[in-house]
Write a protein that holds these residues in place. Structure first.
Motif, PDB file in Angstrom:
ATOM      1  N   SER A  75      18.797 120.563  80.779  1.00 32.86           N
ATOM      2  CA  SER A  75      17.428 120.452  79.857  1.00 32.86           C
ATOM      3  C   SER A  75      16.619 121.353  79.764  1.00 32.86           C
ATOM      4  N   SER A  76      14.990 120.669  78.954  1.00 30.54           N
ATOM      5  CA  SER A  76      14.223 121.746  78.755  1.00 30.54           C
ATOM      6  C   SER A  76      13.008 121.342  79.865  1.00 30.54           C
ATOM      7  N   ALA A  77      12.124 123.100  79.426  1.00 27.06           N
ATOM      8  CA  ALA A  77      10.394 122.555  80.161  1.00 27.06           C
ATOM      9  C   ALA A  77       9.851 120.540  79.846  1.00 27.06           C
ATOM     10  N   LYS A  78      10.319 120.825  78.311  1.00 29.92           N
ATOM     11  CA  LYS A  78       9.416 119.357  77.836  1.00 29.92           C
ATOM     12  C   LYS A  78      10.462 118.025  77.933  1.00 29.92           C
ATOM     13  N   HIS A  79      12.117 118.104  77.823  1.00 30.21           N
ATOM     14  CA  HIS A  79      12.838 116.874  77.924  1.00 30.21           C
ATOM     15  C   HIS A  79      13.921 117.365  78.471  1.00 30.21           C
ATOM     16  N   THR A  80      14.297 115.774  78.848  1.00 27.75           N
ATOM     17  CA  THR A  80      16.142 115.600  80.262  1.00 27.75           C
ATOM     18  C   THR A  80      17.184 116.055  79.243  1.00 27.75           C
ATOM     19  N   SER A  81      17.658 115.837  79.988  1.00 25.89           N
ATOM     20  CA  SER A  81      19.473 116.469  79.150  1.00 25.89           C
ATOM     21  C   SER A  81      19.318 115.204  77.719  1.00 25.89           C
ATOM     22  N   GLU A  82      19.045 114.108  79.167  1.00 30.60           N
ATOM     23  CA  GLU A  82      19.806 113.296  78.316  1.00 30.60           C
ATOM     24  C   GLU A  82      18.543 112.491  76.721  1.00 30.60           C
ATOM     25  N   GLU A  83      17.028 113.024  76.431  1.00 29.16           N
ATOM     26  CA  GLU A  83      16.651 112.911  75.804  1.00 29.16           C
ATOM     27  C   GLU A  83      17.010 113.768  74.733  1.00 29.16           C
ATOM     28  N   ARG A  84      16.950 115.545  74.888  1.00 27.01           N
ATOM     29  CA  ARG A  84      17.192 116.517  74.174  1.00 27.01           C
ATOM     30  C   ARG A  84      19.098 116.002  73.583  1.00 27.01           C
ATOM     31  N   PHE A  85      20.242 115.391  73.783  1.00 30.37           N
ATOM     32  CA  PHE A  85      20.914 115.177  73.726  1.00 30.37           C
ATOM     33  C   PHE A  85      20.533 113.968  72.280  1.00 30.37           C
ATOM     34  N   TRP A  86      20.338 112.929  72.934  1.00 27.72           N
ATOM     35  CA  TRP A  86      19.795 111.815  71.723  1.00 27.72           C
ATOM     36  C   TRP A  86      19.039 112.480  71.152  1.00 27.72           C
ATOM     37  N   SER A  87      18.086 112.631  70.930  1.00 24.77           N
ATOM     38  CA  SER A  87      16.787 113.567  69.700  1.00 24.77           C
ATOM     39  C   SER A  87      17.822 114.785  69.079  1.00 24.77           C
ATOM     40  N   GLU A  88      18.655 115.638  69.608  1.00 28.84           N
ATOM     41  CA  GLU A  88      18.952 116.897  68.662  1.00 28.84           C
ATOM     42  C   GLU A  88      20.301 116.818  68.962  1.00 28.84           C
ATOM     43  N   VAL A  89      21.059 115.828  69.300  1.00 28.70           N
ATOM     44  CA  VAL A  89      23.146 115.998  69.261  1.00 28.70           C
ATOM     45  C   VAL A  89      22.878 114.872  68.701  1.00 28.70           C
ATOM     46  N   ALA A  90      22.883 113.570  68.501  1.00 27.59           N
ATOM     47  CA  ALA A  90      23.057 112.571  68.592  1.00 27.59           C
ATOM     48  C   ALA A  90      22.907 112.202  67.026  1.00 27.59           C
ATOM     49  N   THR A  91      21.726 113.372  66.019  1.00 29.53           N
ATOM     50  CA  THR A  91      21.480 112.867  65.089  1.00 29.53           C
ATOM     51  C   THR A  91      21.963 113.976  64.130  1.00 29.53           C
ATOM     52  N   SER A  92      22.292 114.686  64.942  1.00 24.01           N
ATOM     53  CA  SER A  92      23.430 116.188  63.908  1.00 24.01           C
ATOM     54  C   SER A  92      23.970 115.393  62.803  1.00 24.01           C
ATOM     55  N   GLU A  93      23.870 116.204  61.947  1.00 24.34           N
ATOM     56  CA  GLU A  93      25.153 116.269  60.234  1.00 24.34           C
ATOM     57  C   GLU A  93      26.580 116.399  61.202  1.00 24.34           C
ATOM     58  N   ALA A  94      26.254 116.740  62.041  1.00 25.67           N
ATOM     59  CA  ALA A  94      28.115 117.063  62.757  1.00 25.67           C
ATOM     60  C   ALA A  94      28.357 115.956  63.159  1.00 25.67           C
ATOM     61  N   LEU A  95      28.218 114.841  63.179  1.00 25.67           N
ATOM     62  CA  LEU A  95      28.192 113.813  63.528  1.00 25.67           C
ATOM     63  C   LEU A  95      28.606 112.331  62.604  1.00 25.67           C
ATOM     64  N   LYS A  96      28.458 113.444  61.698  1.00 24.95           N
ATOM     65  CA  LYS A  96      29.108 112.340  60.509  1.00 24.95           C
ATOM     66  C   LYS A  96      30.419 111.615  60.434  1.00 24.95           C
ATOM     67  N   PRO A  97      31.105 111.942  60.307  1.00 29.62           N
ATOM     68  CA  PRO A  97      32.275 111.168  61.191  1.00 29.62           C
ATOM     69  C   PRO A  97      32.294 110.213  61.387  1.00 29.62           C
ATOM     70  N   LEU A  98      32.129 110.159  62.567  1.00 27.68           N
ATOM     71  CA  LEU A  98      31.645 109.128  63.764  1.00 27.68           C
ATOM     72  C   LEU A  98      30.535 107.993  63.145  1.00 27.68           C
ATOM     73  N   ARG A  99      29.309 108.690  62.980  1.00 23.80           N
ATOM     74  CA  ARG A  99      28.283 107.870  61.818  1.00 23.80           C
ATOM     75  C   ARG A  99      28.892 106.879  60.906  1.00 23.80           C
ATOM     76  N   ASP A 100      29.742 107.336  60.524  1.00 20.17           N
ATOM     77  CA  ASP A 100      30.869 107.104  59.282  1.00 20.17           C
ATOM     78  C   ASP A 100      31.639 105.322  59.392  1.00 20.17           C
ATOM     79  N   ARG A 101      31.866 105.940  60.867  1.00 25.42           N
ATOM     80  CA  ARG A 101      33.154 105.375  61.192  1.00 25.42           C
ATOM     81  C   ARG A 101      32.571 104.047  62.287  1.00 25.42           C
TER      82      ARG A 101
END
Length: 603
Positions: A75-101
């Motif tokens: 977590s950061s000073a402004k965001h919880t671990s969940e907020e960081r995951f959904w805003s920074e990780v789940a939106t990553s291009e690296a997850l394109k195969p899951l997004r496509d599937r």
């Protein structure tokens, strides 16, 4: 929801008993990846970095029947671990195969499979809430650490915190979870200054340190080494407290503030004084760390302390395995061709060559660049054998043992790509582009580099600047202006010299090749279908095709523009206590796309 003993879990999903078995399968038996991964519950640390994202994304893409991945997201000073995951990780291009599937069900799939949890590998229990650890005890099939902070020569205290004490925290966490099997990501380059075929030996046994055959093993002990380092750290810090040092720090802090035009009292002075003290300690600890590392046979503090971490885990008594990638570079196929998100070993060297640096230190040695998706395939095989109970102590992931390529060949390919780039580009001055297309970088010996390289240019520029500053009479104003320009040139050349010498141990002195026999043996156990899902075929890589059509385009599109912006803005030279990670951190502070390019961290 109910746990294995029938009690409620405050609205969370059930925590079933671990599927681990105390009866390992025969080593030669087929390895059924679908069976091994189905329903497995994993705790993954470092899964928000470049390697980490590709790894767990590939796991879920190829084996969606995995039960649950608890993903450590700091977590950061402004965001919880969940907020960081959904805003920074789940939106990553690296997850394109899951997004496509999964299409419209993508987010639902992630919610079903991924549980972000707060933590920090640098803290006890890796910063994970103790209540959560107690609740999950006996339910986690493996703890997987994919984190790593790549900083070649950090201060000794920082290196120990990350690589040695971080390993102790991992061991403590795995024990608290009921002796959960532990997979820890290290690096092939813990080998240090050794050449010849590097086997996948149990850490701390045959070669506990690189110069073991020369110096003998009697005086080496990782716990004693850590204790001795802690003494050095305490001594360096105590030197800050005497009156002479305090006065010197105060004087230097005020001078720095005056030079920058900032207040010399109050909070500004307090902050600068703290910075000056830390720099003093950092300088001493880099020197002390390098002295110890080079004596035992490592080229830098990073590989020295990574080895300490490996040996701590190997001595823990836990079921464990060590994953050792070589130099992770752009992907070939997954999540898609030419994906990159960071500064790997090749990036600074390619950047300098593309920008016109003529002389780069190198010799005709193998260097083990390896596509990151190939590394992830190897790590999936390693995890499968760990879950099955047939794991080996070490698995290495590289290509140099079956399909090596030399730094000289890579240099030729960079030169060819550079020429083609400047012939086709419509950016910048056409005449300068024409010159750049016909001016290629040269890979030179250390002797030639020291004689004519950027370090020598910086020395000459500084000398000339000093003379011009003192020019007499009417020439004085012009001399000062030219001197200022020469000082900027010297600063840039010093920075280039520092970066090239930082990487010299890897591109000038042979390391390896690295045997990947254990990884290859695991792959041989797979069915034809699983071999398609998790390919491990480094012998089939066409390095010219990979370099020209995947890696260099990834550098051009994703890495060089960001480095170029930073290169233009940063004019001060790097000091001896500063490292590549410092440069990356400074870059990250100034660029709008910085979060995607920060160091791989245990978050």
């Amino acid at each position: 929801m109910k746990s294995s003993n029938g009690t409620s879990h405050h609205g969370a999903e059930p925590s079933p008993p671990s599927r681990r078995s105390n009866a390992p399968a025969p080593a030669a038996a087929p390895l059924d990846l679908q069976r091994v991964f189905e329903g497995s519950r994993l705790l993954v640390l470092g899964g928000t970095g470049f390697l980490g994202k590709i790894y767990w994304c590939m796991l879920l893409d190829r084996f969606p029947a995995i039960g649950k991945i608890f993903l450590l997201v700091r977590s950061s000073a402004k965001h919880t671990s969940e907020e960081r995951f959904w805003s920074e990780v789940a939106t990553s291009e690296a997850l394109k195969p899951l997004r496509d599937r999964w299409g419209d069900r993508y987010l639902d799939f992630l919610r079903d499979k991924i549980v972000p949890i707060d933590g920090d590998v640098g803290r006890p229990l890796c910063g994970i809430d103790e209540a959560w650890v107690k609740e999950q005890r006996g339910t986690i099939d493996a703890v997987v650490n994919v984190a790593g902070v790549v900083d070649f020569n950090p201060p000794l205290d920082e290196a120990l915190d990350t690589n040695a004490f971080g390993a102790q925290n991992l061991v403590e966490l795995a024990r608290a979870l009921g002796d959960a099997p532990l997979m820890h990501t290290s690096t092939c380059y813990v080998v240090g200054n050794r050449d010849g075929m590097i086997l996948e030996e149990e850490p701390g046994t045959v070669h506990p340190f690189p110069r073991a055959e020369e110096l003998g093993k009697d005086l080496w002990d990782p716990e004693r080494e850590i204790a001795d380092c802690l003494d050095l750290i305490a001594q360096a810090r105590s030197r800050c407290e005497d009156a002479f040092r305090q006065s010197t720090f105060l004087e230097n802090a005020k001078k720095n503030l005056v030079r920058r035009g900032e207040p010399t009292t109050g909070p500004a002075l307090e902050a600068e004084l703290k910075s000056v003290k830390r720099k003093f300690v950092s300088d001493r600890l880099v020197e002390a760390g390098m002295e110890r590392a080079t004596h035992w046979g490592w080229p830098n503090i990073y590989t020295y302390t990574k080895t300490l971490g490996e040996q701590i885990i190997a001595r823990s008594g836990l079921p464990y395995t060590i994953a050792r990638p070589a130099c992770c570079e752009s992907t070939r196929e997954f999540p898609f061709p030419a994906w990159n998100e960071g500064i790997g070993t090749s990036a600074p060297l390619i950047f300098l060559a593309m920008k016109g640096q003529h002389q780069i230190i190198a010799s005709d040695v193998l260097i083990d660049f390896v596509p990151t998706d190939l590394v992830c395939s190897g790590m999936i095989l390693t995890l499968a054998e760990l879950l099955e109970g047939t794991q080996k102590p070490v698995y290495q992931y590289g290509a140099s043992d079956v399909n090596g390529c030399s730094i000289m060949r890579y240099g030729e390919l960079v030169g060819i790509y550079r020429r083609k780039y400047y012939l086709r580009t419509n950016k910048g001055n056409p005449f300068l582009n024409f010159l750049q297309a016909h001016y290629e970088p040269a890979l030179v010996s250390m002797e030639r580099y020291d004689l004519m390289g950027p370090g020598r240019i910086a020395q000459v520029a500084k000398l000339a600047a000093g003379v011009l500053k003192d020019a007499p009479g009417p020439a004085r104003p012009t001399g000062k202006a030219i001197a200022k320009t020469l000082e900027k040139v010297a600063a840039q050349e010093e920075r280039i010299d520092f970066l090239l010498k930082l990487f010299a141990p890897f591109i000038y002195v042979q390391k390896g090749p690295f045997s990947c026999a254990n990884t290859r043996a695991a792959y041989a156990r797979l069915s034809p279908e699983d071999k398609q899902r998790v390919p491990w075929e480094p012998e089939k890589i066409d390095w010219a095709d990979y370099w020209m059509n995947q890696h260099m385009p990834a550098m051009e599109k994703r890495v060089i523009p960001w480095l170029d912006e930073r290169y233009k803005r940063e004019v001060k030279p790097l000091k001896p206590h500063e490292t590549l990670a410092t440069l990356v951190d400074q870059m990250a502070e100034r660029h709008e796309h910085a979060p995607a390019f920060q160091r791989l961290e245990a978050d």
